[in-house]
Motif scaffolding. Structure first.
Motif, PDB file in Angstrom:
ATOM      1  N   ALA A 184      20.184  -0.599 -16.892  1.00  0.00           N
ATOM      2  CA  ALA A 184      21.635  -0.622 -16.664  1.00  0.00           C
ATOM      3  C   ALA A 184      22.343  -0.936 -17.976  1.00  0.00           C
ATOM      4  CB  ALA A 184      21.994  -1.685 -15.622  1.00  0.00           C
ATOM      5  N   VAL A 185      23.473  -0.244 -18.193  1.00  0.00           N
ATOM      6  CA  VAL A 185      24.269  -0.487 -19.406  1.00  0.00           C
ATOM      7  C   VAL A 185      25.732  -0.731 -19.003  1.00  0.00           C
ATOM      8  CG1 VAL A 185      24.969   0.394 -21.667  1.00  0.00           C
ATOM      9  CG2 VAL A 185      22.702   0.954 -20.775  1.00  0.00           C
ATOM     10  N   PRO A 186      26.070  -1.986 -18.674  1.00  0.00           N
ATOM     11  CA  PRO A 186      27.471  -2.307 -18.397  1.00  0.00           C
ATOM     12  C   PRO A 186      28.236  -2.444 -19.716  1.00  0.00           C
ATOM     13  CG  PRO A 186      26.073  -4.247 -18.085  1.00  0.00           C
ATOM     14  CD  PRO A 186      25.165  -3.130 -18.484  1.00  0.00           C
ATOM     15  N   ILE A 187      29.303  -1.683 -19.866  1.00  0.00           N
ATOM     16  CA  ILE A 187      30.086  -1.695 -21.107  1.00  0.00           C
ATOM     17  C   ILE A 187      31.443  -2.334 -20.814  1.00  0.00           C
ATOM     18  CG2 ILE A 187      31.075  -0.247 -22.935  1.00  0.00           C
ATOM     19  CD1 ILE A 187      29.058   1.962 -22.028  1.00  0.00           C
ATOM     20  N   ASN A 188      31.802  -3.347 -21.557  1.00  0.00           N
ATOM     21  CA  ASN A 188      33.120  -4.004 -21.404  1.00  0.00           C
ATOM     22  C   ASN A 188      33.494  -4.190 -19.933  1.00  0.00           C
ATOM     23  OD1 ASN A 188      34.229  -1.693 -23.956  1.00  0.00           O
ATOM     24  ND2 ASN A 188      33.275  -3.679 -24.261  1.00  0.00           N
ATOM     25  N   PRO A 189      32.612  -4.801 -19.155  1.00  0.00           N
ATOM     26  CA  PRO A 189      32.864  -4.860 -17.715  1.00  0.00           C
ATOM     27  C   PRO A 189      33.942  -5.871 -17.316  1.00  0.00           C
ATOM     28  CG  PRO A 189      30.927  -6.154 -18.249  1.00  0.00           C
ATOM     29  CD  PRO A 189      31.359  -5.479 -19.537  1.00  0.00           C
ATOM     30  N   LEU A 190      34.641  -5.568 -16.257  1.00  0.00           N
ATOM     31  CA  LEU A 190      35.477  -6.565 -15.580  1.00  0.00           C
ATOM     32  C   LEU A 190      34.519  -7.525 -14.884  1.00  0.00           C
ATOM     33  CD1 LEU A 190      38.021  -7.702 -14.067  1.00  0.00           C
ATOM     34  CD2 LEU A 190      37.581  -5.986 -12.338  1.00  0.00           C
ATOM     35  N   VAL A 191      34.555  -8.804 -15.255  1.00  0.00           N
ATOM     36  CA  VAL A 191      33.612  -9.775 -14.707  1.00  0.00           C
ATOM     37  C   VAL A 191      34.340 -10.900 -13.984  1.00  0.00           C
ATOM     38  CG1 VAL A 191      31.963 -11.588 -15.390  1.00  0.00           C
ATOM     39  CG2 VAL A 191      31.726  -9.259 -16.273  1.00  0.00           C
ATOM     40  N   ASP A 192      35.310 -11.510 -14.668  1.00  0.00           N
ATOM     41  CA  ASP A 192      36.056 -12.599 -14.040  1.00  0.00           C
ATOM     42  C   ASP A 192      37.539 -12.341 -14.298  1.00  0.00           C
ATOM     43  OD1 ASP A 192      37.431 -15.018 -13.493  1.00  0.00           O
ATOM     44  OD2 ASP A 192      35.526 -16.104 -13.586  1.00  0.00           O
ATOM     45  N   GLY A 193      38.221 -11.904 -13.258  1.00  0.00           N
ATOM     46  CA  GLY A 193      39.623 -11.490 -13.375  1.00  0.00           C
ATOM     47  C   GLY A 193      40.572 -12.644 -13.630  1.00  0.00           C
ATOM     48  N   TRP A 194      40.114 -13.872 -13.494  1.00  0.00           N
ATOM     49  CA  TRP A 194      41.008 -15.007 -13.730  1.00  0.00           C
ATOM     50  C   TRP A 194      40.780 -15.647 -15.085  1.00  0.00           C
ATOM     51  CZ3 TRP A 194      41.490 -20.146 -14.874  1.00  0.00           C
ATOM     52  CH2 TRP A 194      42.714 -20.752 -14.558  1.00  0.00           C
ATOM     53  N   VAL A 195      39.526 -15.789 -15.475  1.00  0.00           N
ATOM     54  CA  VAL A 195      39.248 -16.540 -16.713  1.00  0.00           C
ATOM     55  C   VAL A 195      39.633 -15.753 -17.955  1.00  0.00           C
ATOM     56  CG1 VAL A 195      37.405 -17.525 -18.139  1.00  0.00           C
ATOM     57  CG2 VAL A 195      37.473 -18.008 -15.699  1.00  0.00           C
ATOM     58  N   GLY A 196      39.240 -14.453 -18.019  1.00  0.00           N
ATOM     59  CA  GLY A 196      39.496 -13.805 -19.301  1.00  0.00           C
ATOM     60  C   GLY A 196      39.405 -12.291 -19.292  1.00  0.00           C
ATOM     61  N   GLN A 298      40.781  -5.231 -25.694  1.00  0.00           N
ATOM     62  CA  GLN A 298      42.116  -5.640 -25.242  1.00  0.00           C
ATOM     63  C   GLN A 298      42.189  -5.781 -23.718  1.00  0.00           C
ATOM     64  OE1 GLN A 298      41.321  -2.620 -26.147  1.00  0.00           O
ATOM     65  NE2 GLN A 298      42.392  -1.089 -24.940  1.00  0.00           N
ATOM     66  N   GLU A 299      41.106  -5.487 -23.000  1.00  0.00           N
ATOM     67  CA  GLU A 299      41.165  -5.594 -21.535  1.00  0.00           C
ATOM     68  C   GLU A 299      40.135  -6.562 -20.961  1.00  0.00           C
ATOM     69  OE1 GLU A 299      41.817  -1.768 -19.682  1.00  0.00           O
ATOM     70  OE2 GLU A 299      43.139  -1.188 -21.316  1.00  0.00           O
ATOM     71  N   ASP A 300      38.875  -6.407 -21.362  1.00  0.00           N
ATOM     72  CA  ASP A 300      37.840  -7.239 -20.740  1.00  0.00           C
ATOM     73  C   ASP A 300      37.020  -7.946 -21.815  1.00  0.00           C
ATOM     74  OD1 ASP A 300      38.239  -6.610 -17.842  1.00  0.00           O
ATOM     75  OD2 ASP A 300      37.993  -4.589 -18.609  1.00  0.00           O
ATOM     76  N   ILE A 301      37.661  -8.841 -22.532  1.00  0.00           N
ATOM     77  CA  ILE A 301      37.012  -9.475 -23.682  1.00  0.00           C
ATOM     78  C   ILE A 301      36.075 -10.604 -23.254  1.00  0.00           C
ATOM     79  CG2 ILE A 301      38.722 -11.275 -24.234  1.00  0.00           C
ATOM     80  CD1 ILE A 301      38.467 -10.114 -27.224  1.00  0.00           C
ATOM     81  N   TYR A 302      36.219 -11.026 -22.001  1.00  0.00           N
ATOM     82  CA  TYR A 302      35.385 -12.124 -21.512  1.00  0.00           C
ATOM     83  C   TYR A 302      34.030 -11.636 -20.976  1.00  0.00           C
ATOM     84  CZ  TYR A 302      33.814 -15.803 -18.318  1.00  0.00           C
ATOM     85  OH  TYR A 302      33.056 -16.734 -17.662  1.00  0.00           O
ATOM     86  N   GLY A 303      34.082 -10.484 -20.255  1.00  0.00           N
ATOM     87  CA  GLY A 303      32.982 -10.108 -19.369  1.00  0.00           C
ATOM     88  C   GLY A 303      31.593  -9.994 -19.956  1.00  0.00           C
ATOM     89  N   ALA A 304      31.417  -9.156 -20.996  1.00  0.00           N
ATOM     90  CA  ALA A 304      30.042  -8.842 -21.403  1.00  0.00           C
ATOM     91  C   ALA A 304      29.265 -10.067 -21.900  1.00  0.00           C
ATOM     92  CB  ALA A 304      30.045  -7.717 -22.442  1.00  0.00           C
ATOM     93  N   PRO A 305      29.810 -10.853 -22.859  1.00  0.00           N
ATOM     94  CA  PRO A 305      29.023 -12.010 -23.297  1.00  0.00           C
ATOM     95  C   PRO A 305      28.806 -13.022 -22.170  1.00  0.00           C
ATOM     96  CG  PRO A 305      30.920 -11.656 -24.748  1.00  0.00           C
ATOM     97  CD  PRO A 305      31.067 -10.711 -23.610  1.00  0.00           C
ATOM     98  N   ALA A 306      29.779 -13.124 -21.260  1.00  0.00           N
ATOM     99  CA  ALA A 306      29.637 -14.092 -20.161  1.00  0.00           C
ATOM    100  C   ALA A 306      28.454 -13.713 -19.263  1.00  0.00           C
ATOM    101  CB  ALA A 306      30.931 -14.161 -19.351  1.00  0.00           C
ATOM    102  N   VAL A 307      28.313 -12.430 -18.945  1.00  0.00           N
ATOM    103  CA  VAL A 307      27.189 -12.046 -18.072  1.00  0.00           C
ATOM    104  C   VAL A 307      25.877 -12.117 -18.844  1.00  0.00           C
ATOM    105  CG1 VAL A 307      26.374 -10.398 -16.362  1.00  0.00           C
ATOM    106  CG2 VAL A 307      28.723 -10.401 -16.979  1.00  0.00           C
ATOM    107  N   TYR A 308      25.921 -11.720 -20.135  1.00  0.00           N
ATOM    108  CA  TYR A 308      24.700 -11.853 -20.939  1.00  0.00           C
ATOM    109  C   TYR A 308      24.221 -13.316 -20.884  1.00  0.00           C
ATOM    110  CZ  TYR A 308      21.677 -12.612 -24.908  1.00  0.00           C
ATOM    111  OH  TYR A 308      20.612 -13.008 -25.686  1.00  0.00           O
ATOM    112  N   LYS A 309      25.155 -14.253 -21.105  1.00  0.00           N
ATOM    113  CA  LYS A 309      24.771 -15.672 -21.125  1.00  0.00           C
ATOM    114  C   LYS A 309      24.287 -16.121 -19.747  1.00  0.00           C
ATOM    115  CE  LYS A 309      28.144 -16.546 -24.791  1.00  0.00           C
ATOM    116  NZ  LYS A 309      29.536 -16.918 -25.054  1.00  0.00           N
TER     117      LYS A 309
END
Ligand code: PG9
Length: 630
Positions: A184-196, A298-309
């Protein structure tokens, strides 16, 4: 006379003229095409059928399928240019994957475009937030099951990929994955719509996304686009008032997705229950995953590193959880060029390099029969500033404790200084007046709507921040000229002390690389203020994101903002800068600076000027903890 002339112009023996110039039964010839598009409707477990375009290069056999699921039209997703060859007909990532021997399958998600069923924006998993019996995890499972049984050209292995909303659906494929899902290759995913990610950042509402709400939920095929009454939407937003006043003015205050945001301004169970980093932290790691992160997303700057971690602790053999960090805007890894973003030049086509050296080897290794193992580092990170790729065995490389390097505070100083030594003065602060009637803009005006064809929205995070420094309601702290490089690889954390004369406030903190006053490599960049990490915090959530509380007026209060991850080198000769301000308009709705129960419904009389102080003393040592790599 006219009929005489017309009759004279006709040859005597002419056949009768056709009534229409459009032939009755024309069929376009596909003879010169090197691919076919097979359209299928795949039945889900509840009987709803979802539309898929399969792009099959001529002659492929035993091919893995690359599967994307999108709300933005499966037809548009496979269309780049009108051409007989898939290399031009398909958008560049799909074209390169097809060239590498893959079948491309793109699905309209449930309820969008040519798929049946009801559309729910970022539909949560079945459970308390989703009373139905289907979700993206089940729809992906049912689709993969059908694809491996009904596409004769496949080797029975599937990889999922997608950007943003498509990154979100890709992550959903990891929940109870189908056994045929190999990567799977999630790119710039929407992960947490409230945090970031898209909807809020630390509680501040991204009202510009009303554009998206309008376009995506007014109907099933995005027929309607928001019409502003001004080219420079700054004025439209300012005149409207609160986010809900604007929604009312646009006639969308009753749209369910707007009402859900307005009913859940805090980080309550609604947001926490659908945060995919929290969900995936609890799932077994069965499918090798390559997370793709853009440093200037500019849209989903939180998601990818957060899920990686979140997934990293499950990757005990360090062989299933990968991340690549690139110098990109949202989705730029999929664009033909990753050589530049706005004025910033990376010296090589970083997007093309990622696709040929990381993406395709990753998919090959996990999806092709008998493919060799890919030589991929767990984390591949582009270091901006130095313009080099690094192979890391982990991320972050620097943090407060437990990383190869330890983060280091850089302190805000009196007189706008910034330095490594903690302040020693007894009382000191920088002061400004934040006026909601004249909010600080997130970029220079004119501010176009996100979907305006002329927009440069995708580049705003690299805008020169000198326009903000020039304002009296932005405070700036800047270091001496650096005598040696400073490398960062991880998450900067702003820890600062501030007071406000109001009872609520937003705080925006920006970490900036200031180019030398004369800059021979690109003279036009002399003095450029390039933000490398910045974010906003709505002050009412300083203690508990799930429970807002008023800020005690005129009291010094500690704040913490976890800024977006950076992989950057401040070069010798540059300076490090921090800017702080109290609005980022109109991307974010304005904080009225008077505590009200719900800012979505603030009244005009609630918006008040406030005097803000950022403390820089020994007692209140405001600082940014920088993830410095030794
Ligand atoms: N960032 C976009 C989005 C995703 C989900 C909700 C709202 C917006 C996107 O590019 O898909």
């Amino acid at each position: 006379l006219a009929s005489t002339l017309a009759a004279a112009a006709l040859p005597a023996t002419a056949e009768p003229l056709p009534i229409s110039d459009i032939p009755a039964d024309f069929k376009p010839s596909d003879a010169r095409k090197d691919f076919t598009i097979r359209e299928v409707m795949i039945p889900m477990r509840d009987g709803v059928k979802l539309h898929v375009n399969l792009v099959i290069p001529n002659g492929v056999k035993n091919a893995p399928i690359i599967f994307s699921r999108t709300p933005y039209s499966a037809d548009r997703a496979i269309t780049r240019l009108a051409s007989n060859t898939y290399k031009l007909a398909l958008p560049v990532t799909y074209a390169e994957l097809a060239e590498a021997g893959y079948i491309i399958a793109v699905q309209d998600v449930r309820g969008r475009y040519r798929s049946e069923g009801d559309y729910v924006v970022a539909r949560p998993l079945v459970g308390s937030l989703n009373p139905a019996n289907t979700d993206h995890s089940t729809d992906t499972w049912d689709s993969i099951d059908w694809l491996v049984k009904n596409v004769p050209e496949t080797n029975g292995k599937v990889g999922t990929i997608g950007v943003s909303y498509g990154g979100f659906t890709t992550l959903m494929s990891l929940v109870n994955p189908h056994p045929a899902l190999g990567a799977a290759v999630p790119i710039n995913p929407l992960v947490d719509g409230w945090v970031g990610d898209d909807w809020f950042h630390n509680g501040a509402y991204r009202q510009s996304f009303l554009d998206w709400v309008y376009r995506m939920t007014a109907d099933k095929s995005s027929k309607y686009a928001l019409q502003f009454d001004r080219y420079d939407t700054y004025e439209s937003w300012l005149r409207a008032g609160s986010a809900s006043d604007m929604a009312k003015q646009l006639g969308i205050e009753e749209f369910p997705i707007f009402k859900k945001a307005a009913a859940h301004p805090a980080y309550d169970a609604y947001w926490q229950g659908q945060a995919l980093d929290k969900i995936l932290a609890k799932e077994p790691l069965k499918v090798p995953t390559l997370h793709v992160h853009s440093l200037w997303d500019q849209e989903d700057i939180y998601g990818a590193p957060a899920v990686y971690k979140a997934m990293e602790p499950k990757d005990t053999a360090n062989a299933a959880n990968y991340m690549i960090i690139g110098p990109w805007q949202h989705g730029q890894s999929n664009m033909p060029s990753g050589t530049k973003l706005g004025a910033i030049d990376f010296g090589s086509n970083t997007s093309a390099w990622y696709r040929s050296e990381v993406l395709i080897p990753f998919f090959d290794a996990h999806l092709k029969n008998d493919a060799p193992k890919a030589d991929l580092a767990p984390v591949t990170a582009f270091e901006t500033g130095a313009n080099v790729w690094h192979r890391y065995d982990r991320w972050p490389m620097s943090c407060a404790s437990g990383c190869p390097s330890q983060s280091k505070p850089i302190y805000l100083q009196t007189q706008g200084g910034l330095g490594w030594n903690a302040p020693t003065v007894r009382a000191a602060f920088a002061e400004y007046v934040a006026d909601p009637a004249r909010p600080v803009t997130y970029r220079e005006r004119p501010i176009l709507s996100t979907y305006n064809p002329d927009t440069s929205w995708g580049r705003w995070l690299v805008d020169d921040q000198r326009f903000a420094e020039a304002r009296p309601d932005v405070v700036t702290f800047v270091s001496e000229v650096l005598t040696e490089d400073v490398r960062l690889a991880g998450q900067p954390i702003a820890k600062f002390f501030a007071s406000t004369s109001g009872t609520d406030s937003d705080w925006v903190v920006k970490l900036i690389d200031v180019y030398p006053a004369e800059y021979a490599p690109a003279p036009e960049l002399a003095g450029y203020e390039l933000a490398i990490s910045m974010d906003i915090l709505r002050g009412r959530y300083r203690e508990d994101p799930s429970k807002p509380s008023a800020i005690p007026a005129n009291k010094v209060v500690p704040y913490e903002i976890k800024l977006p991850d950076v992989s950057h080198r401040f070069l010798k000769g540059h300076r490090i800068m921090v800017q702080i301000q109290s609005s980022w308009f109109p991307l974010y709705d304005r904080n009225p600076q008077t505590y009200v129960p719900n800012i979505f419904f603030a009244k005009p009389e609630d918006y008040k000027k406030a005097t803000q102080r950022i403390h820089t003393s020994a007692q209140y040592p405001s600082r940014i903890e920088l993830p410095v790599v030794e």
